[in-house]
Design a protein around this motif. Structure first.
Motif, PDB file in Angstrom:
ATOM      1  N   PHE A 198      62.783 -41.805  13.367  1.00  0.00           N
ATOM      2  CA  PHE A 198      62.427 -42.838  12.385  1.00  0.00           C
ATOM      3  C   PHE A 198      60.937 -43.139  12.340  1.00  0.00           C
ATOM      4  CE2 PHE A 198      62.868 -47.051  15.007  1.00  0.00           C
ATOM      5  CZ  PHE A 198      62.106 -46.500  16.021  1.00  0.00           C
ATOM      6  N   SER A 199      60.158 -42.473  13.189  1.00  0.00           N
ATOM      7  CA  SER A 199      58.722 -42.730  13.269  1.00  0.00           C
ATOM      8  C   SER A 199      57.947 -41.630  12.551  1.00  0.00           C
ATOM      9  CB  SER A 199      58.268 -42.805  14.726  1.00  0.00           C
ATOM     10  OG  SER A 199      56.860 -42.764  14.820  1.00  0.00           O
ATOM     11  N   PRO A 200      57.308 -41.924  11.425  1.00  0.00           N
ATOM     12  CA  PRO A 200      56.514 -40.907  10.736  1.00  0.00           C
ATOM     13  C   PRO A 200      55.406 -40.324  11.596  1.00  0.00           C
ATOM     14  CG  PRO A 200      56.887 -42.802   9.303  1.00  0.00           C
ATOM     15  CD  PRO A 200      57.357 -43.197  10.674  1.00  0.00           C
ATOM     16  N   LYS A 201      54.781 -41.147  12.426  1.00  0.00           N
ATOM     17  CA  LYS A 201      53.692 -40.637  13.265  1.00  0.00           C
ATOM     18  C   LYS A 201      54.213 -39.654  14.315  1.00  0.00           C
ATOM     19  CE  LYS A 201      50.171 -44.153  12.692  1.00  0.00           C
ATOM     20  NZ  LYS A 201      49.284 -43.178  12.034  1.00  0.00           N
ATOM     21  N   MET A 202      55.359 -39.947  14.894  1.00  0.00           N
ATOM     22  CA  MET A 202      55.963 -39.012  15.841  1.00  0.00           C
ATOM     23  C   MET A 202      56.313 -37.694  15.141  1.00  0.00           C
ATOM     24  SD  MET A 202      56.233 -40.106  19.009  1.00  0.00           S
ATOM     25  CE  MET A 202      56.440 -41.537  20.064  1.00  0.00           C
ATOM     26  N   LEU A 203      56.899 -37.780  13.957  1.00  0.00           N
ATOM     27  CA  LEU A 203      57.294 -36.575  13.231  1.00  0.00           C
ATOM     28  C   LEU A 203      56.079 -35.738  12.830  1.00  0.00           C
ATOM     29  CD1 LEU A 203      60.198 -37.854  10.959  1.00  0.00           C
ATOM     30  CD2 LEU A 203      60.379 -36.345  12.937  1.00  0.00           C
ATOM     31  N   ALA A 204      54.988 -36.395  12.471  1.00  0.00           N
ATOM     32  CA  ALA A 204      53.769 -35.656  12.135  1.00  0.00           C
ATOM     33  C   ALA A 204      53.278 -34.853  13.341  1.00  0.00           C
ATOM     34  CB  ALA A 204      52.687 -36.619  11.650  1.00  0.00           C
ATOM     35  N   LEU A 205      53.332 -35.450  14.515  1.00  0.00           N
ATOM     36  CA  LEU A 205      52.948 -34.738  15.729  1.00  0.00           C
ATOM     37  C   LEU A 205      53.908 -33.597  16.030  1.00  0.00           C
ATOM     38  CD1 LEU A 205      51.995 -37.854  17.881  1.00  0.00           C
ATOM     39  CD2 LEU A 205      50.407 -36.108  17.036  1.00  0.00           C
ATOM     40  N   ALA A 206      55.206 -33.825  15.797  1.00  0.00           N
ATOM     41  CA  ALA A 206      56.207 -32.775  16.034  1.00  0.00           C
ATOM     42  C   ALA A 206      55.971 -31.585  15.105  1.00  0.00           C
ATOM     43  CB  ALA A 206      57.610 -33.346  15.827  1.00  0.00           C
ATOM     44  N   ARG A 207      55.693 -31.850  13.840  1.00  0.00           N
ATOM     45  CA  ARG A 207      55.443 -30.759  12.881  1.00  0.00           C
ATOM     46  C   ARG A 207      54.231 -29.932  13.295  1.00  0.00           C
ATOM     47  NH1 ARG A 207      56.688 -35.041   9.124  1.00  0.00           N
ATOM     48  NH2 ARG A 207      58.749 -34.672   8.183  1.00  0.00           N
ATOM     49  N   GLU A 208      53.179 -30.613  13.706  1.00  0.00           N
ATOM     50  CA  GLU A 208      51.974 -29.900  14.115  1.00  0.00           C
ATOM     51  C   GLU A 208      52.223 -29.088  15.383  1.00  0.00           C
ATOM     52  OE1 GLU A 208      48.209 -28.361  14.543  1.00  0.00           O
ATOM     53  OE2 GLU A 208      49.278 -29.152  12.793  1.00  0.00           O
ATOM     54  N   LYS A 209      52.961 -29.657  16.315  1.00  0.00           N
ATOM     55  CA  LYS A 209      53.287 -28.936  17.544  1.00  0.00           C
ATOM     56  C   LYS A 209      54.121 -27.695  17.236  1.00  0.00           C
ATOM     57  CE  LYS A 209      54.347 -31.492  21.031  1.00  0.00           C
ATOM     58  NZ  LYS A 209      55.111 -32.412  21.914  1.00  0.00           N
ATOM     59  N   ALA A 210      55.112 -27.840  16.344  1.00  0.00           N
ATOM     60  CA  ALA A 210      55.956 -26.706  15.951  1.00  0.00           C
ATOM     61  C   ALA A 210      55.119 -25.615  15.286  1.00  0.00           C
ATOM     62  CB  ALA A 210      57.068 -27.189  15.014  1.00  0.00           C
ATOM     63  N   ARG A 211      54.178 -26.022  14.447  1.00  0.00           N
ATOM     64  CA  ARG A 211      53.312 -25.043  13.779  1.00  0.00           C
ATOM     65  C   ARG A 211      52.491 -24.261  14.804  1.00  0.00           C
ATOM     66  NH1 ARG A 211      48.440 -24.093  12.654  1.00  0.00           N
ATOM     67  NH2 ARG A 211      47.706 -25.986  13.700  1.00  0.00           N
ATOM     68  N   ARG A 212      51.911 -24.976  15.776  1.00  0.00           N
ATOM     69  CA  ARG A 212      51.100 -24.305  16.794  1.00  0.00           C
ATOM     70  C   ARG A 212      51.917 -23.331  17.622  1.00  0.00           C
ATOM     71  NH1 ARG A 212      49.382 -29.570  18.166  1.00  0.00           N
ATOM     72  NH2 ARG A 212      50.399 -29.281  20.196  1.00  0.00           N
ATOM     73  N   ARG A 213      53.174 -23.642  17.832  1.00  0.00           N
ATOM     74  CA  ARG A 213      54.015 -22.797  18.686  1.00  0.00           C
ATOM     75  C   ARG A 213      54.802 -21.747  17.900  1.00  0.00           C
ATOM     76  NH1 ARG A 213      56.337 -27.325  23.017  1.00  0.00           N
ATOM     77  NH2 ARG A 213      54.270 -28.143  23.605  1.00  0.00           N
TER      78      ARG A 213
END
Length: 256
Positions: free
Chosen positions: A101-116
């Motif tokens: 439910f946290s947009p900021k957490m999801l933004a970090l998750a998307r970026e982490k997934a992209r890097r990996r």
């Protein structure tokens, strides 16, 4: 620190009631906390657990016996570490969705997934107590270090049970209450006094990290949580205590 955040978007209200939110519901309160601590969330997890949370996650995946090609939903996914670990396990033919439910957490998750290199993971903004998915569409539903923060534990477990297929697994990795005397007292002293100070020094967030130990006090111990799994309709419930009971894995199967 004076008990205030430094956010310009309406979240910079005082955390004067951080230990015991009274003027707002738990969902709103937890949302404010996790939006505030999102930028340093991963670093703080590593510092506060001395990195052992990664070992706990590996234990969880081993207990799940994840099948290549399976589908999984990670609930309250945060910055995505558990969802990405499951994605590795299911392989390129599998499907993983992370919901938070946290947009900021999801933004970090998307970026982490992209890097990996896991850009095929789907990230969905949603509520753990009202999951935006049809019945019986996943083989696994997981939640890591978040069940104690949801506004309704039973409703969350019911929702996770609903979205897995018959025979599917619902699995939680969560902090618990140590069972070893002396070690238990030392752990509580660390958790209640040292953790908030590290939050102040590293993340510049004191009240938020002072609240996190409080969230454990009313959370069910490993036996009571196993009963909650059964009340959600799950069978073959298993419990594995980790590091003297600091954390616990709970696993239940949806009846066929």
């Amino acid at each position: 620190m004076n008990g205030r955040t430094d956010r310009p978007d309406g979240l910079d209200r005082p955390f004067a009631a951080a230990v015991k939110p009274v003027a707002e519901d738990k969902r709103t309160f937890v949302y404010r906390v996790f939006e505030a601590i999102a930028p340093r969330y991963d670093l703080m997890n590593t510092l506060l657990s001395f990195g052992v949370h990664k070992h706990w996650r590996r234990k969880m995946l081993a207990m799940m016996r994840v099948r290549p090609g399976a589908s999984a939903l990670d609930v309250a996914s945060g910055t995505g570490d558990l969802a990405l670990a499951v994605r590795r396990a299911v392989g390129p033919k599998g499907r993983v969705v992370g919901v938070d439910f946290s947009p900021k957490m999801l933004a970090l998750a998307r970026e982490k997934a992209r890097r990996r290199g896991f850009e095929d993971v789907d990230w969905v903004e949603g509520d753990a107590t009202a999951l935006p998915f049809a019945d019986g569409v996943f083989d696994y539903a997981t939640i890591g270090f978040a069940l104690r923060n949801v506004p309704d534990i039973d409703r969350t477990l019911q929702e996770m049970t609903r979205v897995v297929r018959p025979g599917g697994l619902v699995v939680s990795l969560e902090l618990s209450k140590p069972v070893v005397p002396v070690f238990r007292e030392l752990y509580y002293a660390y958790f209640e006094h040292v953790l908030p100070l590290l939050g102040r020094l590293v993340a510049r967030r004191y009240e938020e990290y002072r609240w996190l130990p409080e969230s454990l006090k009313t959370f069910p111990d490993h036996r009571a949580l196993a009963d909650r799994f059964r009340r959600a309709g799950l069978v073959d419930v298993q419990v594995k205590l980790l590091t003297g009971g600091i954390a616990a894995i709970h696993l239940g199967r949806k009846p066929v």
